[in-house]
Design a protein around this motif. Structure first.
Motif, PDB file in Angstrom:
ATOM      1  N   TYR A   1       0.824  -1.222   0.000  1.00 49.46           N
ATOM      2  CA  TYR A   1       0.000   0.000   0.000  1.00 49.46           C
ATOM      3  C   TYR A   1       0.853   1.265   0.000  1.00 49.46           C
ATOM      4  O   TYR A   1       0.422   2.313  -0.464  1.00 49.46           O
ATOM      5  CB  TYR A   1      -0.979   0.003   1.186  1.00 49.46           C
ATOM      6  N   ARG A   2       2.076   1.154   0.511  1.00 52.74           N
ATOM      7  CA  ARG A   2       2.944   2.326   0.569  1.00 52.74           C
ATOM      8  C   ARG A   2       3.353   2.843  -0.814  1.00 52.74           C
ATOM      9  O   ARG A   2       3.865   3.948  -0.932  1.00 52.74           O
ATOM     10  CB  ARG A   2       4.201   1.999   1.375  1.00 52.74           C
TER      11      ARG A   2
ATOM     12  N   TYR B   1       1.248   3.588  -3.013  1.00 52.76           N
ATOM     13  CA  TYR B   1       0.103   4.349  -3.525  1.00 52.76           C
ATOM     14  C   TYR B   1      -0.297   5.458  -2.558  1.00 52.76           C
ATOM     15  O   TYR B   1      -0.050   5.364  -1.362  1.00 52.76           O
ATOM     16  CB  TYR B   1      -1.085   3.398  -3.756  1.00 52.76           C
ATOM     17  N   HIS B   2      -0.948   6.484  -3.093  1.00 54.25           N
ATOM     18  CA  HIS B   2      -1.462   7.549  -2.232  1.00 54.25           C
ATOM     19  C   HIS B   2      -2.862   7.223  -1.730  1.00 54.25           C
ATOM     20  O   HIS B   2      -3.309   7.753  -0.717  1.00 54.25           O
ATOM     21  CB  HIS B   2      -1.474   8.877  -3.002  1.00 54.25           C
TER      22      HIS B   2
ATOM     23  N   GLU C   1      -0.634   4.059  10.965  1.00 57.14           N
ATOM     24  CA  GLU C   1       0.795   3.957  11.252  1.00 57.14           C
ATOM     25  C   GLU C   1       1.175   5.043  12.260  1.00 57.14           C
ATOM     26  O   GLU C   1       0.621   6.146  12.228  1.00 57.14           O
ATOM     27  CB  GLU C   1       1.612   4.160   9.980  1.00 57.14           C
TER      28      GLU C   1
ATOM     29  N   TYR D   1      -1.755   6.016   6.555  1.00 58.67           N
ATOM     30  CA  TYR D   1      -0.307   5.847   6.597  1.00 58.67           C
ATOM     31  C   TYR D   1       0.343   7.083   5.993  1.00 58.67           C
ATOM     32  O   TYR D   1      -0.338   7.994   5.515  1.00 58.67           O
ATOM     33  CB  TYR D   1       0.106   4.585   5.818  1.00 58.67           C
ATOM     34  N   ALA D   2       1.665   7.116   6.035  1.00 59.74           N
ATOM     35  CA  ALA D   2       2.409   8.210   5.403  1.00 59.74           C
ATOM     36  C   ALA D   2       3.828   7.716   5.194  1.00 59.74           C
ATOM     37  O   ALA D   2       4.231   6.716   5.803  1.00 59.74           O
ATOM     38  CB  ALA D   2       2.393   9.454   6.277  1.00 59.74           C
TER      39      ALA D   2
ATOM     40  N   ASP E   1       7.976   7.643   5.406  1.00 57.44           N
ATOM     41  CA  ASP E   1       8.813   7.775   6.601  1.00 57.44           C
ATOM     42  C   ASP E   1       9.240   9.209   6.874  1.00 57.44           C
ATOM     43  O   ASP E   1       9.327   9.633   8.028  1.00 57.44           O
ATOM     44  CB  ASP E   1      10.052   6.870   6.472  1.00 57.44           C
TER      45      ASP E   1
ATOM     46  N   ARG F   1       6.362  11.024   8.423  1.00 61.70           N
ATOM     47  CA  ARG F   1       6.113  10.518   9.775  1.00 61.70           C
ATOM     48  C   ARG F   1       7.171  11.037  10.748  1.00 61.70           C
ATOM     49  O   ARG F   1       6.856  11.433  11.870  1.00 61.70           O
ATOM     50  CB  ARG F   1       6.081   8.983   9.766  1.00 61.70           C
TER      51      ARG F   1
ATOM     52  N   ASP G   1       6.593   0.883  15.074  1.00 62.18           N
ATOM     53  CA  ASP G   1       5.998   0.065  14.000  1.00 62.18           C
ATOM     54  C   ASP G   1       6.010  -1.403  14.419  1.00 62.18           C
ATOM     55  O   ASP G   1       5.013  -2.109  14.292  1.00 62.18           O
ATOM     56  CB  ASP G   1       6.795   0.206  12.694  1.00 62.18           C
TER      57      ASP G   1
ATOM     58  N   ASP H   1      -2.903   7.872   2.186  1.00 59.59           N
ATOM     59  CA  ASP H   1      -1.618   8.474   2.526  1.00 59.59           C
ATOM     60  C   ASP H   1      -1.888   9.884   3.044  1.00 59.59           C
ATOM     61  O   ASP H   1      -2.130  10.801   2.269  1.00 59.59           O
ATOM     62  CB  ASP H   1      -0.739   8.507   1.263  1.00 59.59           C
TER      63      ASP H   1
ATOM     64  N   TYR I   1       0.326  12.889   1.940  1.00 56.66           N
ATOM     65  CA  TYR I   1       0.130  13.405   0.587  1.00 56.66           C
ATOM     66  C   TYR I   1      -0.949  14.486   0.582  1.00 56.66           C
ATOM     67  O   TYR I   1      -0.807  15.519  -0.060  1.00 56.66           O
ATOM     68  CB  TYR I   1      -0.270  12.253  -0.331  1.00 56.66           C
TER      69      TYR I   1
END
Lengths: 205, 205
Positions: free
Chosen positions: A174-175, A177-178, B15, B127-128, B130, B133, B156, B182, B185
Protein backbone atom coordinates in the motif's frame (compact mmCIF):
# COMPACT_ATOMS: atom_id res chain seq x y z
CA UNK A 1 -3.07 24.49 -24.53
CA UNK A 2 -3.59 22.64 -21.28
CA UNK A 3 -6.92 23.48 -19.67
CA UNK A 4 -6.34 21.58 -16.44
CA UNK A 5 -2.84 22.44 -15.33
CA UNK A 6 -3.90 21.90 -11.72
CA UNK A 7 -4.72 18.22 -12.09
CA UNK A 8 -1.91 15.75 -11.47
CA UNK A 9 -0.94 12.82 -13.64
CA UNK A 10 -2.79 9.84 -12.16
CA UNK A 11 -1.73 6.21 -12.36
CA UNK A 12 -4.24 3.50 -11.56
CA UNK A 13 -3.08 0.02 -10.63
CA UNK A 14 -5.83 -2.53 -10.22
CA UNK A 15 -6.57 -6.09 -9.39
CA UNK A 16 -8.11 -8.25 -12.10
CA UNK A 17 -11.90 -8.17 -11.75
CA UNK A 18 -11.97 -5.05 -9.58
CA UNK A 19 -13.44 -2.96 -12.39
CA UNK A 20 -10.44 -0.64 -12.02
CA UNK A 21 -10.07 -0.13 -15.77
CA UNK A 22 -13.61 1.11 -16.15
CA UNK A 23 -13.34 3.28 -13.00
CA UNK A 24 -10.14 4.84 -14.37
CA UNK A 25 -11.92 5.57 -17.64
CA UNK A 26 -14.83 7.23 -15.82
CA UNK A 27 -12.38 9.27 -13.76
CA UNK A 28 -10.63 10.54 -16.91
CA UNK A 29 -14.03 11.49 -18.35
CA UNK A 30 -15.04 13.32 -15.16
CA UNK A 31 -11.73 15.20 -15.11
CA UNK A 32 -11.81 15.71 -18.89
CA UNK A 33 -8.22 14.58 -19.28
CA UNK A 34 -6.72 11.90 -21.58
CA UNK A 35 -7.02 8.23 -20.70
CA UNK A 36 -4.24 5.71 -21.48
CA UNK A 37 -4.72 1.99 -21.05
CA UNK A 38 -2.64 -0.93 -22.30
CA UNK A 39 -4.33 -0.95 -25.72
CA UNK A 40 -3.81 2.74 -26.33
CA UNK A 41 -0.25 2.74 -25.02
CA UNK A 42 0.60 -0.25 -27.23
CA UNK A 43 -1.06 1.35 -30.25
CA UNK A 44 0.96 4.53 -29.82
CA UNK A 45 4.13 2.49 -29.38
CA UNK A 46 3.34 0.44 -32.51
CA UNK A 47 2.48 3.50 -34.57
CA UNK A 48 5.80 4.99 -33.50
CA UNK A 49 7.61 1.84 -34.57
CA UNK A 50 9.39 -0.47 -32.20
CA UNK A 51 12.71 0.92 -33.30
CA UNK A 52 15.72 1.48 -31.12
CA UNK A 53 15.58 5.13 -32.10
CA UNK A 54 12.07 5.41 -30.73
CA UNK A 55 12.81 3.48 -27.58
CA UNK A 56 16.12 5.14 -26.75
CA UNK A 57 16.04 7.94 -24.22
CA UNK A 58 16.88 11.05 -26.16
CA UNK A 59 15.83 13.74 -23.75
CA UNK A 60 17.74 16.97 -24.17
CA UNK A 61 18.63 16.82 -20.51
CA UNK A 62 20.56 13.61 -21.06
CA UNK A 63 24.29 14.08 -20.91
CA UNK A 64 26.47 12.76 -23.73
CA UNK A 65 28.02 10.23 -21.35
CA UNK A 66 24.63 8.99 -20.24
CA UNK A 67 23.47 8.77 -23.85
CA UNK A 68 26.50 6.67 -24.74
CA UNK A 69 25.77 4.32 -21.84
CA UNK A 70 22.13 4.22 -22.88
CA UNK A 71 23.00 3.39 -26.48
CA UNK A 72 25.37 0.72 -25.29
CA UNK A 73 22.70 -0.83 -23.04
CA UNK A 74 20.16 -0.75 -25.85
CA UNK A 75 22.46 -2.54 -28.24
CA UNK A 76 23.98 -4.99 -25.77
CA UNK A 77 21.50 -5.64 -22.97
CA UNK A 78 20.82 -9.33 -22.67
CA UNK A 79 17.23 -10.03 -23.44
CA UNK A 80 16.63 -6.73 -25.14
CA UNK A 81 15.66 -8.61 -28.24
CA UNK A 82 13.03 -10.39 -26.18
CA UNK A 83 9.84 -9.04 -27.81
CA UNK A 84 8.22 -8.41 -24.42
CA UNK A 85 11.18 -6.27 -23.32
CA UNK A 86 11.06 -4.28 -26.54
CA UNK A 87 7.35 -3.70 -26.08
CA UNK A 88 7.86 -2.69 -22.44
CA UNK A 89 10.57 -0.20 -23.40
CA UNK A 90 8.35 1.32 -26.08
CA UNK A 91 5.36 1.48 -23.72
CA UNK A 92 7.56 3.16 -21.11
CA UNK A 93 8.49 5.82 -23.62
CA UNK A 94 4.82 6.44 -24.41
CA UNK A 95 3.95 6.67 -20.70
CA UNK A 96 6.74 9.17 -20.06
CA UNK A 97 5.57 11.29 -22.97
CA UNK A 98 1.92 11.12 -21.87
CA UNK A 99 2.86 12.17 -18.35
CA UNK A 100 4.05 15.55 -19.58
CA UNK A 101 0.49 16.76 -18.96
CA UNK A 102 -2.43 15.64 -16.76
CA UNK A 103 -3.83 12.23 -17.75
CA UNK A 104 -4.97 8.89 -16.33
CA UNK A 105 -2.69 5.90 -16.96
CA UNK A 106 -3.89 2.37 -16.17
CA UNK A 107 -1.50 -0.49 -15.47
CA UNK A 108 1.75 -1.09 -17.39
CA UNK A 109 3.78 -0.36 -14.20
CA UNK A 110 2.96 3.31 -14.77
CA UNK A 111 3.45 4.07 -11.07
CA UNK A 112 6.96 2.66 -11.04
CA UNK A 113 8.00 4.14 -14.39
CA UNK A 114 7.02 7.67 -13.31
CA UNK A 115 8.63 7.35 -9.86
CA UNK A 116 11.88 6.15 -11.43
CA UNK A 117 11.82 9.09 -13.80
CA UNK A 118 11.20 11.52 -10.92
CA UNK A 119 7.84 12.61 -12.37
CA UNK A 120 5.31 13.61 -9.70
CA UNK A 121 2.01 11.77 -9.99
CA UNK A 122 -0.88 10.58 -7.89
CA UNK A 123 -0.82 6.80 -7.53
CA UNK A 124 -4.02 4.86 -6.90
CA UNK A 125 -4.70 1.17 -6.30
CA UNK A 126 -8.13 -0.36 -6.89
CA UNK A 127 -9.04 -3.78 -5.52
CA UNK A 128 -12.02 -5.80 -4.37
CA UNK A 129 -12.60 -8.99 -2.45
CA UNK A 130 -12.54 -12.31 -4.30
CA UNK A 131 -16.30 -12.77 -4.26
CA UNK A 132 -16.92 -9.39 -5.89
CA UNK A 133 -14.14 -9.99 -8.41
CA UNK A 134 -15.50 -13.40 -9.36
CA UNK A 135 -18.97 -11.93 -9.93
CA UNK A 136 -17.51 -9.11 -12.03
CA UNK A 137 -15.45 -11.46 -14.19
CA UNK A 138 -18.34 -13.80 -14.79
CA UNK A 139 -20.58 -10.89 -15.77
CA UNK A 140 -17.98 -9.26 -18.03
CA UNK A 141 -16.30 -12.25 -19.68
CA UNK A 142 -18.83 -15.04 -19.14
CA UNK A 143 -18.09 -18.56 -18.02
CA UNK A 144 -15.38 -20.74 -19.54
CA UNK A 145 -14.16 -24.27 -18.91
CA UNK A 146 -11.79 -22.86 -16.28
CA UNK A 147 -13.38 -22.18 -12.86
CA UNK A 148 -13.58 -18.49 -11.96
CA UNK A 149 -11.36 -18.98 -8.91
CA UNK A 150 -8.57 -20.38 -11.05
CA UNK A 151 -8.92 -17.56 -13.59
CA UNK A 152 -8.56 -15.07 -10.74
CA UNK A 153 -5.49 -16.80 -9.31
CA UNK A 154 -3.84 -17.16 -12.74
CA UNK A 155 -4.37 -13.54 -13.70
CA UNK A 156 -3.28 -12.25 -10.27
CA UNK A 157 -0.11 -14.28 -10.57
CA UNK A 158 0.52 -13.10 -14.13
CA UNK A 159 0.20 -9.42 -13.14
CA UNK A 160 2.36 -9.84 -10.06
CA UNK A 161 5.06 -11.61 -12.04
CA UNK A 162 5.00 -8.92 -14.73
CA UNK A 163 5.22 -6.12 -12.17
CA UNK A 164 8.00 -7.79 -10.24
CA UNK A 165 9.96 -8.56 -13.41
CA UNK A 166 9.98 -4.96 -14.62
CA UNK A 167 10.16 -3.11 -11.31
CA UNK A 168 12.11 -5.45 -9.05
CA UNK A 169 9.46 -4.77 -6.39
CA UNK A 170 6.76 -6.93 -4.88
CA UNK A 171 3.27 -6.00 -6.05
CA UNK A 172 0.62 -4.87 -3.57
CA UNK A 173 2.44 -2.76 -0.99
CA UNK A 174 0.00 0.00 0.00
CA UNK A 175 2.94 2.33 0.57
CA UNK A 176 3.42 2.51 -3.19
CA UNK A 177 0.10 4.35 -3.53
CA UNK A 178 -1.46 7.55 -2.23
CA UNK A 179 -4.92 5.99 -2.11
CA UNK A 180 -6.11 2.37 -2.13
CA UNK A 181 -9.79 1.76 -2.69
CA UNK A 182 -12.06 -1.28 -2.39
CA UNK A 183 -14.29 -0.80 -5.45
CA UNK A 184 -16.58 -3.67 -4.44
CA UNK A 185 -17.49 -1.85 -1.25
CA UNK A 186 -18.45 1.41 -2.94
CA UNK A 187 -19.52 0.19 -6.35
CA UNK A 188 -17.84 1.34 -9.56
CA UNK A 189 -19.72 4.58 -10.08
CA UNK A 190 -19.27 5.86 -6.55
CA UNK A 191 -15.63 4.74 -6.59
CA UNK A 192 -15.05 6.92 -9.68
CA UNK A 193 -16.84 9.82 -8.00
CA UNK A 194 -14.79 9.47 -4.83
CA UNK A 195 -11.60 9.49 -6.88
CA UNK A 196 -12.89 12.56 -8.71
CA UNK A 197 -13.43 14.30 -5.35
CA UNK A 198 -9.97 13.17 -4.23
CA UNK A 199 -8.26 14.64 -7.30
CA UNK A 200 -10.26 17.86 -7.07
CA UNK A 201 -9.25 18.18 -3.40
CA UNK A 202 -5.63 17.78 -4.43
CA UNK A 203 -5.95 20.29 -7.23
CA UNK A 204 -7.45 22.91 -4.91
CA UNK A 205 -4.51 22.68 -2.53
CA UNK B 1 -32.05 8.18 19.95
CA UNK B 2 -29.60 7.71 17.13
CA UNK B 3 -29.54 10.69 14.81
CA UNK B 4 -27.25 9.17 12.22
CA UNK B 5 -28.52 5.66 11.59
CA UNK B 6 -27.18 5.85 8.06
CA UNK B 7 -23.51 6.21 9.04
CA UNK B 8 -21.54 3.01 9.47
CA UNK B 9 -19.27 2.10 12.35
CA UNK B 10 -15.79 3.16 11.23
CA UNK B 11 -12.51 1.65 12.37
CA UNK B 12 -9.29 3.53 11.73
CA UNK B 13 -5.97 1.71 11.78
CA UNK B 14 -2.95 3.91 11.43
CA UNK B 15 0.79 3.96 11.25
CA UNK B 16 2.68 5.73 14.03
CA UNK B 17 3.36 9.31 13.00
CA UNK B 18 0.73 9.36 10.24
CA UNK B 19 -1.53 11.67 12.25
CA UNK B 20 -4.24 9.03 11.93
CA UNK B 21 -5.46 9.55 15.49
CA UNK B 22 -6.10 13.23 14.97
CA UNK B 23 -7.68 12.60 11.53
CA UNK B 24 -10.01 10.01 13.08
CA UNK B 25 -10.98 12.53 15.76
CA UNK B 26 -11.73 15.20 13.13
CA UNK B 27 -13.78 12.68 11.17
CA UNK B 28 -15.90 11.84 14.22
CA UNK B 29 -16.46 15.57 14.82
CA UNK B 30 -17.47 16.13 11.19
CA UNK B 31 -19.88 13.19 11.32
CA UNK B 32 -21.03 14.14 14.85
CA UNK B 33 -20.66 10.59 16.09
CA UNK B 34 -18.75 9.25 19.14
CA UNK B 35 -14.99 8.81 19.02
CA UNK B 36 -13.21 5.94 20.79
CA UNK B 37 -9.44 5.78 21.08
CA UNK B 38 -7.22 3.63 23.28
CA UNK B 39 -7.49 5.98 26.26
CA UNK B 40 -11.27 6.14 26.16
CA UNK B 41 -11.68 2.41 25.54
CA UNK B 42 -9.34 1.64 28.43
CA UNK B 43 -11.12 4.10 30.73
CA UNK B 44 -14.49 2.53 30.00
CA UNK B 45 -13.02 -0.93 30.56
CA UNK B 46 -11.45 0.20 33.86
CA UNK B 47 -14.62 1.90 35.06
CA UNK B 48 -16.48 -1.32 34.30
CA UNK B 49 -13.96 -3.28 36.34
CA UNK B 50 -11.62 -5.83 34.86
CA UNK B 51 -13.77 -8.61 36.22
CA UNK B 52 -14.49 -11.91 34.56
CA UNK B 53 -18.16 -11.01 34.72
CA UNK B 54 -17.54 -7.87 32.69
CA UNK B 55 -15.26 -9.54 30.20
CA UNK B 56 -17.33 -12.68 29.68
CA UNK B 57 -19.62 -12.72 26.68
CA UNK B 58 -23.10 -12.68 28.09
CA UNK B 59 -25.12 -11.77 25.05
CA UNK B 60 -28.67 -13.03 25.14
CA UNK B 61 -28.06 -14.72 21.83
CA UNK B 62 -25.42 -16.92 23.41
CA UNK B 63 -26.58 -20.49 23.92
CA UNK B 64 -26.17 -22.14 27.29
CA UNK B 65 -23.63 -24.55 25.81
CA UNK B 66 -21.60 -21.70 24.34
CA UNK B 67 -21.76 -19.83 27.64
CA UNK B 68 -20.43 -22.86 29.48
CA UNK B 69 -17.55 -23.14 27.03
CA UNK B 70 -16.94 -19.42 27.36
CA UNK B 71 -16.87 -19.60 31.16
CA UNK B 72 -14.53 -22.56 30.97
CA UNK B 73 -12.18 -20.72 28.62
CA UNK B 74 -12.21 -17.63 30.82
CA UNK B 75 -11.31 -19.60 33.91
CA UNK B 76 -8.83 -21.97 32.30
CA UNK B 77 -7.28 -20.28 29.30
CA UNK B 78 -3.51 -20.22 29.66
CA UNK B 79 -2.31 -16.68 29.82
CA UNK B 80 -5.67 -15.22 30.69
CA UNK B 81 -4.20 -13.91 33.92
CA UNK B 82 -1.65 -12.06 31.83
CA UNK B 83 -2.66 -8.44 32.53
CA UNK B 84 -2.36 -7.51 28.86
CA UNK B 85 -4.78 -10.29 27.88
CA UNK B 86 -7.27 -9.21 30.52
CA UNK B 87 -7.06 -5.63 29.29
CA UNK B 88 -7.47 -6.75 25.67
CA UNK B 89 -10.54 -8.81 26.55
CA UNK B 90 -12.09 -5.87 28.41
CA UNK B 91 -11.27 -3.47 25.56
CA UNK B 92 -12.83 -5.90 23.11
CA UNK B 93 -16.02 -5.89 25.11
CA UNK B 94 -16.09 -2.07 25.08
CA UNK B 95 -15.48 -2.01 21.31
CA UNK B 96 -18.31 -4.48 20.67
CA UNK B 97 -20.65 -2.43 22.82
CA UNK B 98 -19.62 0.84 21.14
CA UNK B 99 -20.18 -0.66 17.71
CA UNK B 100 -23.89 -1.05 18.38
CA UNK B 101 -24.30 2.43 16.88
CA UNK B 102 -22.28 4.62 14.49
CA UNK B 103 -18.91 5.69 15.91
CA UNK B 104 -15.22 6.01 15.04
CA UNK B 105 -12.86 3.51 16.69
CA UNK B 106 -9.08 4.00 16.47
CA UNK B 107 -6.64 1.13 16.83
CA UNK B 108 -6.98 -1.69 19.36
CA UNK B 109 -7.49 -4.23 16.53
CA UNK B 110 -10.99 -2.79 16.15
CA UNK B 111 -11.17 -3.94 12.53
CA UNK B 112 -10.43 -7.53 13.42
CA UNK B 113 -12.66 -7.61 16.51
CA UNK B 114 -15.69 -6.40 14.56
CA UNK B 115 -15.06 -8.72 11.60
CA UNK B 116 -14.77 -11.70 13.94
CA UNK B 117 -18.03 -10.72 15.59
CA UNK B 118 -19.74 -10.39 12.20
CA UNK B 119 -20.45 -6.68 12.75
CA UNK B 120 -20.47 -4.66 9.52
CA UNK B 121 -18.15 -1.68 9.58
CA UNK B 122 -16.10 0.51 7.30
CA UNK B 123 -12.39 -0.17 7.76
CA UNK B 124 -9.82 2.53 6.99
CA UNK B 125 -6.01 2.53 7.08
CA UNK B 126 -4.01 5.76 7.36
CA UNK B 127 -0.31 5.85 6.60
CA UNK B 128 2.41 8.21 5.40
CA UNK B 129 5.94 7.91 4.12
CA UNK B 130 8.81 7.77 6.60
CA UNK B 131 9.94 11.34 5.98
CA UNK B 132 6.49 12.76 6.74
CA UNK B 133 6.11 10.52 9.78
CA UNK B 134 9.50 11.54 11.16
CA UNK B 135 8.61 15.22 10.78
CA UNK B 136 5.23 14.66 12.46
CA UNK B 137 6.74 12.79 15.42
CA UNK B 138 9.43 15.40 15.97
CA UNK B 139 6.85 18.18 15.89
CA UNK B 140 4.39 16.39 18.18
CA UNK B 141 6.69 14.68 20.69
CA UNK B 142 9.94 16.59 20.32
CA UNK B 143 13.42 15.14 20.11
CA UNK B 144 14.76 12.52 22.50
CA UNK B 145 18.07 10.70 22.86
CA UNK B 146 16.74 8.06 20.47
CA UNK B 147 16.98 8.95 16.77
CA UNK B 148 13.59 9.49 15.09
CA UNK B 149 14.22 6.62 12.65
CA UNK B 150 14.69 4.19 15.52
CA UNK B 151 11.57 5.47 17.29
CA UNK B 152 9.59 4.88 14.09
CA UNK B 153 10.97 1.36 13.64
CA UNK B 154 10.40 0.42 17.30
CA UNK B 155 6.83 1.67 17.37
CA UNK B 156 6.00 0.06 14.00
CA UNK B 157 7.34 -3.22 15.29
CA UNK B 158 5.44 -2.92 18.57
CA UNK B 159 2.12 -2.28 16.79
CA UNK B 160 2.67 -5.08 14.30
CA UNK B 161 3.53 -7.53 17.08
CA UNK B 162 0.46 -6.51 19.08
CA UNK B 163 -1.84 -6.87 16.07
CA UNK B 164 -0.37 -10.20 15.06
CA UNK B 165 -0.56 -11.53 18.62
CA UNK B 166 -4.25 -10.78 19.03
CA UNK B 167 -5.48 -11.39 15.48
CA UNK B 168 -3.18 -14.09 14.16
CA UNK B 169 -2.87 -11.98 10.99
CA UNK B 170 -0.02 -10.01 9.51
CA UNK B 171 -0.49 -6.26 9.80
CA UNK B 172 -0.66 -4.06 6.71
CA UNK B 173 -2.56 -6.04 4.09
CA UNK B 174 -4.61 -3.51 2.12
CA UNK B 175 -7.29 -6.15 1.62
CA UNK B 176 -8.23 -5.78 5.29
CA UNK B 177 -9.47 -2.25 4.61
CA UNK B 178 -12.05 -0.54 2.41
CA UNK B 179 -9.89 2.54 2.00
CA UNK B 180 -6.18 3.19 2.58
CA UNK B 181 -5.02 6.78 2.57
CA UNK B 182 -1.62 8.47 2.53
CA UNK B 183 -2.21 11.34 4.97
CA UNK B 184 1.14 12.93 4.20
CA UNK B 185 0.13 13.41 0.59
CA UNK B 186 -3.17 15.16 1.35
CA UNK B 187 -2.38 16.75 4.69
CA UNK B 188 -4.39 15.94 7.83
CA UNK B 189 -7.27 18.33 7.32
CA UNK B 190 -7.95 17.33 3.72
CA UNK B 191 -7.54 13.67 4.66
CA UNK B 192 -10.30 14.07 7.27
CA UNK B 193 -12.48 15.86 4.73
CA UNK B 194 -11.95 13.17 2.11
CA UNK B 195 -12.91 10.50 4.65
CA UNK B 196 -15.97 12.57 5.53
CA UNK B 197 -16.95 12.64 1.84
CA UNK B 198 -16.29 8.90 1.62
CA UNK B 199 -18.58 8.10 4.56
CA UNK B 200 -21.28 10.44 3.31
CA UNK B 201 -21.13 8.75 -0.10
CA UNK B 202 -21.57 5.39 1.61
CA UNK B 203 -24.43 6.67 3.72
CA UNK B 204 -26.27 7.99 0.68
CA UNK B 205 -26.16 4.61 -1.04
Amino acid sequence: MNHHPQYPVITISREFGSGGHSIAQQLAQLLEIPFYDENIITQVAKASGYTKEFIAETGESMSKAKRLVNDFLLSNAPGFDNPQDVIFAAQKKVILAAAQSPCVIVGRCGDYILKQAGIAACHVLIYADDQQRAAYIEKKYGQTDVPIEKRLRDKDKQRKTYYQHYTGQAWGNYRNYHLCLDSGYLGAQRAAQLLFAFIKTLANA
